[in-house]
Design a protein around this motif. Sequence first.
Motif, PDB file in Angstrom:
ATOM      1  N   ARG A  61       0.857  -1.186   0.000  1.00  0.00           N
ATOM      2  CA  ARG A  61       0.000   0.000   0.000  1.00  0.00           C
ATOM      3  C   ARG A  61       0.894   1.237   0.000  1.00  0.00           C
ATOM      4  N   GLY A  62       0.615   2.153  -0.890  1.00  0.00           N
ATOM      5  CA  GLY A  62       1.397   3.372  -0.985  1.00  0.00           C
ATOM      6  C   GLY A  62       2.585   3.273  -1.938  1.00  0.00           C
ATOM      7  N   THR A  68       2.843  -1.492  -8.278  1.00  0.00           N
ATOM      8  CA  THR A  68       1.615  -2.206  -7.902  1.00  0.00           C
ATOM      9  C   THR A  68       0.807  -2.671  -9.108  1.00  0.00           C
TER      10      THR A  68
END
Length: 86
Positions: A61-62, A68
Amino acid sequence: GGAARAGRPNGARAAGPRAAVVSGTTRAPETTYHWAVGFAEPLDKVGRVTSAGDGHTASRRGAPVCITEPVTSYLLTGKAPPATRC
């Protein structure tokens, strides 16, 4: 863990129709980038995703979309993404 004590990743061998994705971070504190490269090398159908930066996990996440997106695509389609570095 065992991999950290060994000084290198366990040898992986894979051939056949299944694809894989291997992600690595260039300045990972524990599982170094050359481990990711070495792990991916003998695999027939592999997409190597490289995060040029710090931290232990490239896809999280991030994380940048350039990391991603190919990992998520692999998880949804089972197809190895093209090699990516960002």
